[in-house]
Scaffold this motif. Structure first.
Motif, PDB file in Angstrom:
ATOM      1  N   GLY A  12      -5.166   1.814 -10.761  1.00 21.96           N
ATOM      2  CA  GLY A  12      -4.124   0.928 -11.272  1.00 21.96           C
ATOM      3  C   GLY A  12      -3.241   1.536 -12.334  1.00 21.96           C
ATOM      4  N   HIS A  13      -3.345   2.862 -12.546  1.00 19.06           N
ATOM      5  CA  HIS A  13      -2.510   3.491 -13.564  1.00 19.06           C
ATOM      6  C   HIS A  13      -1.108   3.734 -13.009  1.00 19.06           C
ATOM      7  CE1 HIS A  13      -6.085   3.961 -15.878  1.00 19.06           C
ATOM      8  NE2 HIS A  13      -6.660   4.709 -14.945  1.00 19.06           N
ATOM      9  N   VAL A  14      -0.136   3.514 -13.859  1.00 16.90           N
ATOM     10  CA  VAL A  14       1.251   3.786 -13.465  1.00 16.90           C
ATOM     11  C   VAL A  14       1.475   5.289 -13.522  1.00 16.90           C
ATOM     12  CG1 VAL A  14       3.668   3.398 -14.077  1.00 16.90           C
ATOM     13  CG2 VAL A  14       2.020   1.558 -14.307  1.00 16.90           C
ATOM     14  N   THR A  15       2.230   5.824 -12.565  1.00 16.81           N
ATOM     15  CA  THR A  15       2.465   7.256 -12.524  1.00 16.81           C
ATOM     16  C   THR A  15       3.132   7.758 -13.815  1.00 16.81           C
ATOM     17  OG1 THR A  15       3.681   8.995 -11.398  1.00 16.81           O
ATOM     18  CG2 THR A  15       4.656   6.836 -11.330  1.00 16.81           C
ATOM     19  N   PRO A  16       2.762   8.947 -14.279  1.00 20.57           N
ATOM     20  CA  PRO A  16       3.392   9.484 -15.504  1.00 20.57           C
ATOM     21  C   PRO A  16       4.899   9.636 -15.379  1.00 20.57           C
ATOM     22  CG  PRO A  16       1.442  10.760 -14.896  1.00 20.57           C
ATOM     23  CD  PRO A  16       1.686   9.813 -13.770  1.00 20.57           C
ATOM     24  N   ARG A  17       5.401   9.701 -14.129  1.00 17.40           N
ATOM     25  CA  ARG A  17       6.849   9.792 -13.953  1.00 17.40           C
ATOM     26  C   ARG A  17       7.580   8.629 -14.630  1.00 17.40           C
ATOM     27  NH1 ARG A  17       8.862  12.394  -9.124  1.00 17.40           N
ATOM     28  NH2 ARG A  17       7.207  13.527  -8.062  1.00 17.40           N
ATOM     29  N   MET A  18       6.905   7.488 -14.730  1.00 20.24           N
ATOM     30  CA  MET A  18       7.568   6.327 -15.320  1.00 20.24           C
ATOM     31  C   MET A  18       7.900   6.567 -16.786  1.00 20.24           C
ATOM     32  SD  MET A  18       8.130   4.436 -12.849  1.00 20.24           S
ATOM     33  CE  MET A  18       8.800   2.947 -13.545  1.00 20.24           C
ATOM     34  N   GLY A  19       7.200   7.495 -17.421  1.00 16.17           N
ATOM     35  CA  GLY A  19       7.549   7.853 -18.798  1.00 16.17           C
ATOM     36  C   GLY A  19       8.957   8.426 -18.865  1.00 16.17           C
ATOM     37  N   TRP A  20       9.282   9.282 -17.897  1.00 18.06           N
ATOM     38  CA  TRP A  20      10.637   9.840 -17.847  1.00 18.06           C
ATOM     39  C   TRP A  20      11.657   8.755 -17.523  1.00 18.06           C
ATOM     40  CZ3 TRP A  20      11.171  14.229 -20.058  1.00 18.06           C
ATOM     41  CH2 TRP A  20      10.140  15.169 -20.041  1.00 18.06           C
ATOM     42  N   VAL A  21      11.242   7.815 -16.696  1.00 22.05           N
ATOM     43  CA  VAL A  21      12.159   6.721 -16.350  1.00 22.05           C
ATOM     44  C   VAL A  21      12.486   5.913 -17.604  1.00 22.05           C
ATOM     45  CG1 VAL A  21      12.367   4.570 -15.053  1.00 22.05           C
ATOM     46  CG2 VAL A  21      11.375   6.578 -13.965  1.00 22.05           C
ATOM     47  N   LEU A  22      11.447   5.605 -18.362  1.00 29.28           N
ATOM     48  CA  LEU A  22      11.674   4.844 -19.597  1.00 29.28           C
ATOM     49  C   LEU A  22      12.560   5.640 -20.544  1.00 29.28           C
ATOM     50  CD1 LEU A  22       8.115   3.381 -20.297  1.00 29.28           C
ATOM     51  CD2 LEU A  22      10.029   2.290 -19.149  1.00 29.28           C
ATOM     52  N   LEU A  23      12.331   6.950 -20.590  1.00 27.95           N
ATOM     53  CA  LEU A  23      13.131   7.791 -21.488  1.00 27.95           C
ATOM     54  C   LEU A  23      14.606   7.746 -21.096  1.00 27.95           C
ATOM     55  CD1 LEU A  23      13.328   9.920 -23.757  1.00 27.95           C
ATOM     56  CD2 LEU A  23      13.048  11.661 -21.991  1.00 27.95           C
ATOM     57  N   GLU A  76       0.827  -1.214   0.000  1.00 26.47           N
ATOM     58  CA  GLU A  76       0.000   0.000   0.000  1.00 26.47           C
ATOM     59  C   GLU A  76       0.857   1.258   0.000  1.00 26.47           C
ATOM     60  OE1 GLU A  76      -3.169  -0.137   2.912  1.00 26.47           O
ATOM     61  OE2 GLU A  76      -2.964   2.018   3.194  1.00 26.47           O
ATOM     62  N   HIS A  77       1.930   1.238   0.785  1.00 22.02           N
ATOM     63  CA  HIS A  77       2.755   2.439   0.888  1.00 22.02           C
ATOM     64  C   HIS A  77       3.853   2.495  -0.162  1.00 22.02           C
ATOM     65  CE1 HIS A  77       0.948   2.387   4.964  1.00 22.02           C
ATOM     66  NE2 HIS A  77       0.871   3.663   4.692  1.00 22.02           N
ATOM     67  N   PHE A  78       4.490   1.371  -0.416  1.00 16.31           N
ATOM     68  CA  PHE A  78       5.629   1.363  -1.341  1.00 16.31           C
ATOM     69  C   PHE A  78       5.208   1.824  -2.739  1.00 16.31           C
ATOM     70  CE2 PHE A  78       8.725  -0.636  -4.178  1.00 16.31           C
ATOM     71  CZ  PHE A  78       9.911  -0.311  -3.545  1.00 16.31           C
ATOM     72  N   PHE A  79       4.046   1.420  -3.170  1.00 17.76           N
ATOM     73  CA  PHE A  79       3.601   1.766  -4.521  1.00 17.76           C
ATOM     74  C   PHE A  79       2.682   2.984  -4.542  1.00 17.76           C
ATOM     75  CE2 PHE A  79       4.675  -2.745  -4.989  1.00 17.76           C
ATOM     76  CZ  PHE A  79       5.501  -2.677  -6.089  1.00 17.76           C
ATOM     77  N   GLN A  80       2.585   3.676  -3.397  1.00 15.29           N
ATOM     78  CA  GLN A  80       1.613   4.760  -3.310  1.00 15.29           C
ATOM     79  C   GLN A  80       1.820   5.814  -4.391  1.00 15.29           C
ATOM     80  OE1 GLN A  80       1.104   7.912   0.021  1.00 15.29           O
ATOM     81  NE2 GLN A  80       0.157   6.046   0.762  1.00 15.29           N
ATOM     82  N   LYS A  81       3.077   6.150  -4.673  1.00 14.06           N
ATOM     83  CA  LYS A  81       3.334   7.186  -5.678  1.00 14.06           C
ATOM     84  C   LYS A  81       3.716   6.602  -7.024  1.00 14.06           C
ATOM     85  CE  LYS A  81       4.138  10.999  -2.693  1.00 14.06           C
ATOM     86  NZ  LYS A  81       4.868  12.213  -2.384  1.00 14.06           N
ATOM     87  N   LEU A  82       3.747   5.288  -7.119  1.00 12.73           N
ATOM     88  CA  LEU A  82       4.110   4.660  -8.389  1.00 12.73           C
ATOM     89  C   LEU A  82       2.883   4.156  -9.141  1.00 12.73           C
ATOM     90  CD1 LEU A  82       7.224   2.584  -7.257  1.00 12.73           C
ATOM     91  CD2 LEU A  82       7.199   4.735  -8.495  1.00 12.73           C
ATOM     92  N   ILE A  83       1.953   3.586  -8.379  1.00 17.58           N
ATOM     93  CA  ILE A  83       0.722   3.094  -9.002  1.00 17.58           C
ATOM     94  C   ILE A  83      -0.434   3.892  -8.421  1.00 17.58           C
ATOM     95  CG2 ILE A  83      -0.756   1.100  -9.380  1.00 17.58           C
ATOM     96  CD1 ILE A  83       1.695  -0.654  -9.077  1.00 17.58           C
ATOM     97  N   LEU A  84      -1.087   4.631  -9.283  1.00 20.79           N
ATOM     98  CA  LEU A  84      -2.123   5.544  -8.819  1.00 20.79           C
ATOM     99  C   LEU A  84      -3.471   4.831  -8.725  1.00 20.79           C
ATOM    100  CD1 LEU A  84      -1.067   8.538 -11.066  1.00 20.79           C
ATOM    101  CD2 LEU A  84      -0.274   7.975  -8.768  1.00 20.79           C
ATOM    102  N   GLU A  85      -4.455   5.581  -8.231  1.00 21.39           N
ATOM    103  CA  GLU A  85      -5.808   5.022  -8.136  1.00 21.39           C
ATOM    104  C   GLU A  85      -6.257   4.551  -9.519  1.00 21.39           C
ATOM    105  OE1 GLU A  85      -8.124   4.431  -5.756  1.00 21.39           O
ATOM    106  OE2 GLU A  85      -6.561   4.774  -4.274  1.00 21.39           O
TER     107      GLU A  85
END
Lengths: 374, 511
Positions: B446-457, B435-444
């Motif tokens: 089940g969507h992955v945070t848009p930050r992951m786009g920068w990570v992929l980049l 619940e806490h570890f993914f709080q800012k990574l997986i949003l309500e």
């Protein structure tokens, strides 16, 4: 890898890769959060609550040793229904814990969930601190350093502040209002209560005056003063009756109970404090007082109880000690405290625990009724 | 045997080094169909340069070699100053076999990139040399003689009008060299193709040669000399002041083809025809395996992620402010922060560094080896678009593999973090960590945070840049294995530095 390929062949290497990839993905999959799990319990608020909550509330289970364990998530639905999704519905600790209590996430929860011994220990610590503080302040006020350097200045400041506050237009207006409101009370006290007493004493006084001055009446032209002793006795009697009947206290009490009296006192006190605070001598004296190392020695009576309480309170309320496991409840309350968004939480208890908590405080916890999961 | 009746005519050939020094001046010669001409000269005189020129491998133009003259071969007439010659199929001195392909694939790729599918007769001629070589044998397991015949067969399948042999007898003893000469003789006569053999030691090849040309390093002219071994040796002695180094002998076997001819030859039917897309896929698969999914690579990346997950979670809770005293109170926020940092910064960075360090070494070594062993030259000579196949396969796999392994690393690191957390808080349910570890990574939702786009980049871009750097470094001039080693080290350093820079810049920009 070439050695592996040579030894076991490319198909074996490929199989190993596929196996490793599946292993890694499976490991990652097990770490992903469970989303949209169905609710396993449902409660409802006795008085209903039309608003549904946007965010989930944490659910804790209260264990027999009064420690709590995070057990799931609750969500407030429209109409006051609270759906609870437990992390592990088969958890043996949950089978006996079915009573729900809804709390606002503040320090009161920690106090209520502490054991009797812990609460007693905290009380003792607070009392010790109170005693220590009184002793310390007394010692400071009696100290030669304070009397030599601060007392006269602070008295001057106080006098000046009272004087300034008294002449403040706001204080004057409040006082006038108080006097206006007191006149009817006084008139009523004089006209009804005091009149009865005076009349009771006046009649014998007249006769006593007459009998005491009968000779003087007959010697009309002699220049002798009147014997006023009966008057003095009547006045003493009136005063005694007034005192015995509590007339002054009652009247004063009525005046002080009025809102005008309260408004006056508040206005006066505020203006006095404002004047004291604005006084540069006060600021200077307080600054010197707080930084006066000579006075530190007089605070010793308070320092030890303060240290003990500072150590004891977090340990009891938040479970803070070096080797502690997680106190998820304390963490949640602390987060709410820091962020200014305390939120709510649900604690599952046994019936006995619920009754104990409600015996301590009937208002902070809101007992939940059973509902039907949807 | 197939027959072609194209003579090679060279007129007024002049070659000037990039430094300006003249190598050959005004050379004119003709090689008739089925004629074998020996080109002799001292070491370093430029014999191989003439072969490269005829094979289309000499880089001419501004800053490169200067060439003049005209070439005529059949109906092809080329101005060598401005046009590149592709008339010659070269058999390289060190064979330049593609050692990542099997023996069969070496032939297949040459056949598939010839101008037209090889005729059955050409297939039969070329593969008649290979009777003793198993179709699916790897290049590494072939003997020296087998490799030489594979190289010759591969060149024949390219179906160039002229055969060019660059010191084919180098490293062979007398008997083997004579056998090789007979083999070349049979091929040329049978196919009617002219052949130019560059040789430093002529005695073994002289019996099969029709004529001998001497590259005179004094006059810088090609001079025809008599087929007299002693006379040639004497001329060479004059020109080559004692540089006739002795050669070692190789354990090769050229006798097998004759035996093989008697048996049914499986090679022609095995070669068949494949599209260029097939070869692109072949190289994609090869580099996908090497760069992305070999078991050792997965173990290596998995170990890195496992350690990263453990370290961040263990030390994140043990060595924060006030250590264990506040780990309970600050647990939730610590876990949320660790999840965000691990998912968007730490694991992507460590994953990229491990990936780039390992793969840049492989790429630099692979490309460097191809350069050193003339494989790129052979590919060019065979008309194989090496850059399209190899470079693009490497770059695509670098990006794709980096992203794929990032996902695996995130999974392993997440699992490792979860188990490490449970070691520290054994009474808590795993779901609390999730619940806490993914709080800012997986949003309500089940969507992955848009930050992951920068990570992929940043992961994809760093892998692309590092891969390109490895290709450039590996593809530079290589004269020895030591240079390959140096290129590997340079490639790792530059690749990792680029990775760090890309991650740092994008992380800072997206704070």
């Amino acid at each position: 890898m070439r050695a592996f390929t040579v030894m076991f062949g490319r198909p074996a290497a490929m199989a190993a890769s596929v196996g490793l990839a599946i292993l890694f993905l499976s490991a990652g999959w097990t770490a992903l959060p469970t989303r949209n799990a169905p609710s396993t319990l449902a409660y409802r608020l006795p008085d209903g609550d039309p608003a549904a909550g946007d965010e989930g509330m944490p659910v804790f289970v209260l264990r027999p040793d009064h420690s709590t364990l995070r057990a799931g998530v609750a969500r407030m639905q429209t109409g006051g229904r609270i759906d609870v999704t437990l992390y592990d519905p088969s958890d043996p600790e949950l089978t006996q814990e079915s009573e729900g209590l809804l709390f606002n996430a503040d320090l009161r929860v920690m106090w209520l969930l502490a054991t009797d011994e812990e609460r007693a220990a905290l009380r003792r610590g607070i009392e010790k601190l109170g005693v220590g503080l009184r002793d310390a302040i007394d010692a400071v006020l009696r100290s030669p350093e304070f009397n030599d350097e601060y007392r006269s200045v602070l008295k001057d400041v106080g006098r000046q502040a009272i004087d300034t506050a008294w002449h403040h237009p706001g204080t004057k207006a409040a006082y006038d209002e108080l006097v206006r409101s007191a006149e009817p009370v006084l008139r009523e006290a004089i006209g009804r209560d005091l009149r009865g007493i005076v009349m009771k004493r006046a009649e014998p006084m007249v006769w006593d005056m007459l009998s005491a001055n009968v000779g003087s009446v007959l010697k009309l032209f002699q220049d002798q003063p009147w014997n006023l002793t009966p008057v003095e006795q009547a006045l003493e009697g009136i005063q005694r009756d007034v005192r015995e009947q509590g007339l002054v206290e009652k009247t004063t009490q009525r005046i002080l109970d009025s809102w005008q009296a309260k408004a006056f006192m508040q206005t006066f006190a505020n203006n006095a404090m404002d004047a004291a605070v604005r006084d540069p001598r006060m600021r200077d004296a307080v600054h010197r007082l707080l930084t006066d190392q000579r006075l530190g020695a007089y605070l010793t009576p308070a320092s030890q109880p303060a240290n003990e309480l500072a150590r004891l309170a977090p340990q009891i309320l938040f479970g803070v000690h070096p080797q502690s496991d997680l106190n998820a409840l304390a963490a949640y309350i602390f987060r709410g405290f820091i962020t200014g968004r305390p939120g709510q939480l649900v604690i599952l208890t046994s019936p006995r625990q619920r009754d104990q908590i409600l015996a301590l405080d009937r208002f902070a916890p809101r007992p939940l009724l059973y509902g039907v999961p949807q | 045997m197939t027959t072609m009746n194209n003579a090679l005519e060279i007129a007024g050939l002049g070659i000037r080094r990039p430094t300006g020094a003249v190598l050959v001046r005004d050379a004119t010669f003709t090689i008739k169909p089925a004629e074998i001409v020996l080109l002799v000269g001292p070491s370093g005189s430029g014999k191989s340069t003439i072969v490269k020129l005829l094979g289309g491998l000499l880089e001419t133009g501004p800053g490169g070699w200067g060439v003049t003259g005209r070439l005529t071969c059949g109906d092809r007439k080329l101005d060598l100053e401005s046009e590149r010659s592709h008339v010659g199929g070269i058999v390289f001195q060190d064979h330049a076999l593609f050692n990542d392909l099997s023996a069969l694939e070496n032939l297949r790729i040459a056949a598939d990139h010839a101008g037209r599918p090889p005729a059955p007769a050409l297939l039969a001629d070329a593969t008649a040399l290979l009777g003793d070589i198993g179709v699916h044998k790897t290049v590494a397991s072939c003997s020296g003689g087998q490799r030489q015949r594979l190289a010759i067969a591969r060149t024949l399948l390219a179906d160039r009008p002229v055969l060019l042999f660059d010191e084919p007898n180098s490293g062979l003893d007398v008997r083997m060299a004579r056998r090789l000469g007979e083999l070349i003789r049979d091929l040329c006569v049978g196919m009617g193709k002219p052949a130019l053999i560059v040789a430093h030691h002529v005695k073994d090849l002289l019996p099969v040669a029709d004529r001998v040309l001497l590259l005179d390093t004094r006059s810088r002219r090609l001079v025809e000399v008599p087929k007299d071994a002693d006379a040639i040796e004497a001329e060479l002695m004059k020109l080559d002041s004692g540089s006739a180094a002795s050669t070692g002998t190789a354990q090769i076997d050229t006798a097998a083809p004759q035996n093989g001819k008697d048996r049914r030859n499986p090679w022609p039917s095995s070669i068949g025809h494949r599209s260029r897309l097939y070869w692109f896929g072949r190289y994609m698969a090869e580099y996908f395996w090497e760069l992305c999914v070999s078991p050792l690579m997965l173990i290596y990346m998995g170990a890195g992620a496992l350690i990263m997950g453990f370290v961040s979670m263990w030390f994140g809770f043990h060595y924060n402010s006030f250590g264990g005293y506040l780990k309970s109170l600050l647990h939730d926020e610590t876990l949320v922060g660790l999840g965000l940092v691990q998912g968007t910064v730490a694991v992507p960075l460590i994953s990229s560094i491990l990936f780039v360090a390992r793969n840049n070494a492989i790429i630099a070594a692979d490309i460097g080896n191809r350069v050193l062993s003339s494989q790129f030259k052979a590919m060019d000579n065979l008309g194989i678009t090496a850059r399209t196949y190899i470079y693009s396969a490497i770059l695509i796999n670098m990006v794709m593999g980096a992203l794929m392994l990032l996902v695996l690393s995130l999974g392993v690191a997440g699992w490792s973090s979860m188990q490490t957390w449970h070691l520290q808080f054994p009474q808590q349910n795993f779901e609390l960590w999730r619940e806490h570890f993914f709080q800012k990574l997986i949003l309500e939702g089940g969507h992955v945070t848009p930050r992951m786009g920068w990570v992929l980049l940043k992961v994809g871009l760093s892998a692309l840049l590092a891969g390109a750097a490895a290709i450039v470094i590996g593809g530079g001039r290589k004269e020895s294995v030591l240079e390959i080693n140096a290129a590997i080290a340079r490639s790792i350093i530059i690749g990792v530095t680029l990775t760090l820079l890309v991650h740092a810049v994008i992380s800072v920009l997206t704070l």
